[in-house]
Design a protein around this motif. Sequence first.
Motif, PDB file in Angstrom:
ATOM      1  N   ALA A 175      13.512  18.912  -8.045  1.00 31.65           N
ATOM      2  CA  ALA A 175      13.969  18.431  -6.735  1.00 31.65           C
ATOM      3  C   ALA A 175      12.889  17.575  -6.086  1.00 31.65           C
ATOM      4  CB  ALA A 175      14.347  19.604  -5.837  1.00 31.65           C
ATOM      5  N   ILE A 176      11.641  18.013  -6.190  1.00 27.24           N
ATOM      6  CA  ILE A 176      10.530  17.240  -5.627  1.00 27.24           C
ATOM      7  C   ILE A 176      10.414  15.898  -6.343  1.00 27.24           C
ATOM      8  CG2 ILE A 176       8.005  17.158  -5.416  1.00 27.24           C
ATOM      9  CD1 ILE A 176       8.142  20.232  -4.918  1.00 27.24           C
ATOM     10  N   ALA A 177      10.512  15.910  -7.669  1.00 29.23           N
ATOM     11  CA  ALA A 177      10.416  14.665  -8.443  1.00 29.23           C
ATOM     12  C   ALA A 177      11.560  13.720  -8.074  1.00 29.23           C
ATOM     13  CB  ALA A 177      10.432  14.968  -9.940  1.00 29.23           C
ATOM     14  N   THR A 178      12.736  14.260  -7.858  1.00 27.61           N
ATOM     15  CA  THR A 178      13.879  13.433  -7.453  1.00 27.61           C
ATOM     16  C   THR A 178      13.638  12.835  -6.067  1.00 27.61           C
ATOM     17  OG1 THR A 178      15.397  14.737  -8.798  1.00 27.61           O
ATOM     18  CG2 THR A 178      16.367  13.448  -7.013  1.00 27.61           C
ATOM     19  N   GLN A 179      13.109  13.639  -5.149  1.00 25.74           N
ATOM     20  CA  GLN A 179      12.805  13.127  -3.799  1.00 25.74           C
ATOM     21  C   GLN A 179      11.773  12.015  -3.860  1.00 25.74           C
ATOM     22  OE1 GLN A 179      11.496  16.584  -1.670  1.00 25.74           O
ATOM     23  NE2 GLN A 179      13.571  17.234  -1.119  1.00 25.74           N
ATOM     24  N   THR A 180      10.723  12.231  -4.651  1.00 27.39           N
ATOM     25  CA  THR A 180       9.689  11.195  -4.736  1.00 27.39           C
ATOM     26  C   THR A 180      10.232   9.932  -5.397  1.00 27.39           C
ATOM     27  OG1 THR A 180       8.775  12.046  -6.831  1.00 27.39           O
ATOM     28  CG2 THR A 180       7.776  12.847  -4.770  1.00 27.39           C
ATOM     29  N   GLU A 181      11.153  10.084  -6.339  1.00 33.51           N
ATOM     30  CA  GLU A 181      11.767   8.911  -6.967  1.00 33.51           C
ATOM     31  C   GLU A 181      12.628   8.146  -5.955  1.00 33.51           C
ATOM     32  OE1 GLU A 181      14.092   7.692 -11.049  1.00 33.51           O
ATOM     33  OE2 GLU A 181      14.256   9.755 -10.340  1.00 33.51           O
ATOM     34  N   ASN A 182      13.375   8.879  -5.138  1.00 33.56           N
ATOM     35  CA  ASN A 182      14.192   8.230  -4.097  1.00 33.56           C
ATOM     36  C   ASN A 182      13.306   7.514  -3.085  1.00 33.56           C
ATOM     37  OD1 ASN A 182      16.540   9.159  -5.288  1.00 33.56           O
ATOM     38  ND2 ASN A 182      16.676  10.972  -3.990  1.00 33.56           N
ATOM     39  N   ARG A 183      12.213   8.151  -2.695  1.00 31.33           N
ATOM     40  CA  ARG A 183      11.279   7.504  -1.761  1.00 31.33           C
ATOM     41  C   ARG A 183      10.658   6.266  -2.395  1.00 31.33           C
ATOM     42  NH1 ARG A 183       8.702  13.170  -0.348  1.00 31.33           N
ATOM     43  NH2 ARG A 183      10.220  13.875   1.180  1.00 31.33           N
ATOM     44  N   LEU A 184      10.342   6.367  -3.666  1.00 32.70           N
ATOM     45  CA  LEU A 184       9.783   5.224  -4.386  1.00 32.70           C
ATOM     46  C   LEU A 184      10.775   4.068  -4.416  1.00 32.70           C
ATOM     47  CD1 LEU A 184       7.569   3.920  -6.117  1.00 32.70           C
ATOM     48  CD2 LEU A 184       8.532   5.133  -8.095  1.00 32.70           C
ATOM     49  N   ASP A 185      12.035   4.371  -4.673  1.00 32.89           N
ATOM     50  CA  ASP A 185      13.066   3.323  -4.674  1.00 32.89           C
ATOM     51  C   ASP A 185      13.171   2.656  -3.306  1.00 32.89           C
ATOM     52  OD1 ASP A 185      13.641   3.816  -7.335  1.00 32.89           O
ATOM     53  OD2 ASP A 185      15.399   5.063  -6.904  1.00 32.89           O
ATOM     54  N   ARG A 186      13.158   3.474  -2.241  1.00 34.55           N
ATOM     55  CA  ARG A 186      13.224   2.893  -0.883  1.00 34.55           C
ATOM     56  C   ARG A 186      11.969   2.071  -0.588  1.00 34.55           C
ATOM     57  NH1 ARG A 186      15.311   8.035   0.296  1.00 34.55           N
ATOM     58  NH2 ARG A 186      13.350   8.674   1.249  1.00 34.55           N
ATOM     59  N   ARG A 236       0.835  -1.211   0.000  1.00 32.11           N
ATOM     60  CA  ARG A 236       0.000   0.000   0.000  1.00 32.11           C
ATOM     61  C   ARG A 236       0.869   1.261   0.000  1.00 32.11           C
ATOM     62  NH1 ARG A 236      -3.475  -3.371   2.748  1.00 32.11           N
ATOM     63  NH2 ARG A 236      -2.577  -3.046   4.796  1.00 32.11           N
ATOM     64  N   ARG A 237       1.914   1.251   0.826  1.00 30.52           N
ATOM     65  CA  ARG A 237       2.830   2.400   0.857  1.00 30.52           C
ATOM     66  C   ARG A 237       3.493   2.589  -0.508  1.00 30.52           C
ATOM     67  NH1 ARG A 237       4.157   0.055   5.827  1.00 30.52           N
ATOM     68  NH2 ARG A 237       6.089  -0.775   4.970  1.00 30.52           N
ATOM     69  N   LEU A 238       3.883   1.484  -1.116  1.00 27.58           N
ATOM     70  CA  LEU A 238       4.514   1.552  -2.431  1.00 27.58           C
ATOM     71  C   LEU A 238       3.560   2.155  -3.459  1.00 27.58           C
ATOM     72  CD1 LEU A 238       6.927   0.932  -4.241  1.00 27.58           C
ATOM     73  CD2 LEU A 238       6.026  -1.389  -4.524  1.00 27.58           C
ATOM     74  N   GLY A 239       2.308   1.768  -3.399  1.00 27.46           N
ATOM     75  CA  GLY A 239       1.312   2.340  -4.309  1.00 27.46           C
ATOM     76  C   GLY A 239       1.169   3.842  -4.121  1.00 27.46           C
ATOM     77  N   ALA A 240       1.142   4.276  -2.865  1.00 26.34           N
ATOM     78  CA  ALA A 240       1.043   5.715  -2.584  1.00 26.34           C
ATOM     79  C   ALA A 240       2.288   6.450  -3.068  1.00 26.34           C
ATOM     80  CB  ALA A 240       0.841   5.943  -1.083  1.00 26.34           C
ATOM     81  N   LEU A 241       3.450   5.825  -2.886  1.00 24.97           N
ATOM     82  CA  LEU A 241       4.699   6.445  -3.348  1.00 24.97           C
ATOM     83  C   LEU A 241       4.734   6.527  -4.871  1.00 24.97           C
ATOM     84  CD1 LEU A 241       7.191   4.730  -0.882  1.00 24.97           C
ATOM     85  CD2 LEU A 241       6.567   7.154  -0.919  1.00 24.97           C
ATOM     86  N   GLN A 242       4.227   5.510  -5.537  1.00 27.22           N
ATOM     87  CA  GLN A 242       4.174   5.532  -7.000  1.00 27.22           C
ATOM     88  C   GLN A 242       3.255   6.656  -7.487  1.00 27.22           C
ATOM     89  OE1 GLN A 242       3.079   1.395  -7.659  1.00 27.22           O
ATOM     90  NE2 GLN A 242       5.141   0.927  -8.406  1.00 27.22           N
ATOM     91  N   SER A 243       2.120   6.808  -6.819  1.00 26.11           N
ATOM     92  CA  SER A 243       1.190   7.884  -7.185  1.00 26.11           C
ATOM     93  C   SER A 243       1.818   9.248  -6.965  1.00 26.11           C
ATOM     94  CB  SER A 243      -0.098   7.784  -6.361  1.00 26.11           C
ATOM     95  OG  SER A 243      -0.794   6.625  -6.693  1.00 26.11           O
ATOM     96  N   ALA A 244       2.509   9.427  -5.845  1.00 28.42           N
ATOM     97  CA  ALA A 244       3.156  10.709  -5.547  1.00 28.42           C
ATOM     98  C   ALA A 244       4.243  11.008  -6.580  1.00 28.42           C
ATOM     99  CB  ALA A 244       3.752  10.686  -4.132  1.00 28.42           C
TER     100      ALA A 244
END
Length: 151
Positions: A85-96, A23-31
Amino acid sequence: MSSKLPLDMLIDLAQNQTDDAARRLGALQSAHLSAQQKLDLLLQYRQDYHDQLDTLMRGGLPSSQWRNYRNFLGTLDGAIEQQRAIATQTENRLDRGRTDWQQEKRRLSSFDTLAERVRMQALMVEAKREQRDSDERAARKFFDRASHPTL
């Protein structure tokens, strides 16, 4: 049965944690998708605005209007960098998040494998017990026939 209960509880817990991670991964993908779409929109807007400035400059543009366009493009460039910068942060969070989900999935798989081994071991013990019981019944019949030949 009591030795199986803790393993079942661990499997249930691991399943819940895997589901939560999914579920967290899905939310991170959406973000991340949203952040990337905003960046793409800003980049397209900047390109359109730049093209408009080029067209106006070919026809002659007063310096005050040119400065306004340049100032706006500068502001837009700042917004683009922030969105990058925001897109990079969300990509890093998505990877984690993806890594977390994969770890939870591996953990659940390990518990499932262990549970399958326990089930197979229990089946083997049961099969051996049934074979031993069957052998004992056959031996009793044999001894009964040997000691009472008329039956």
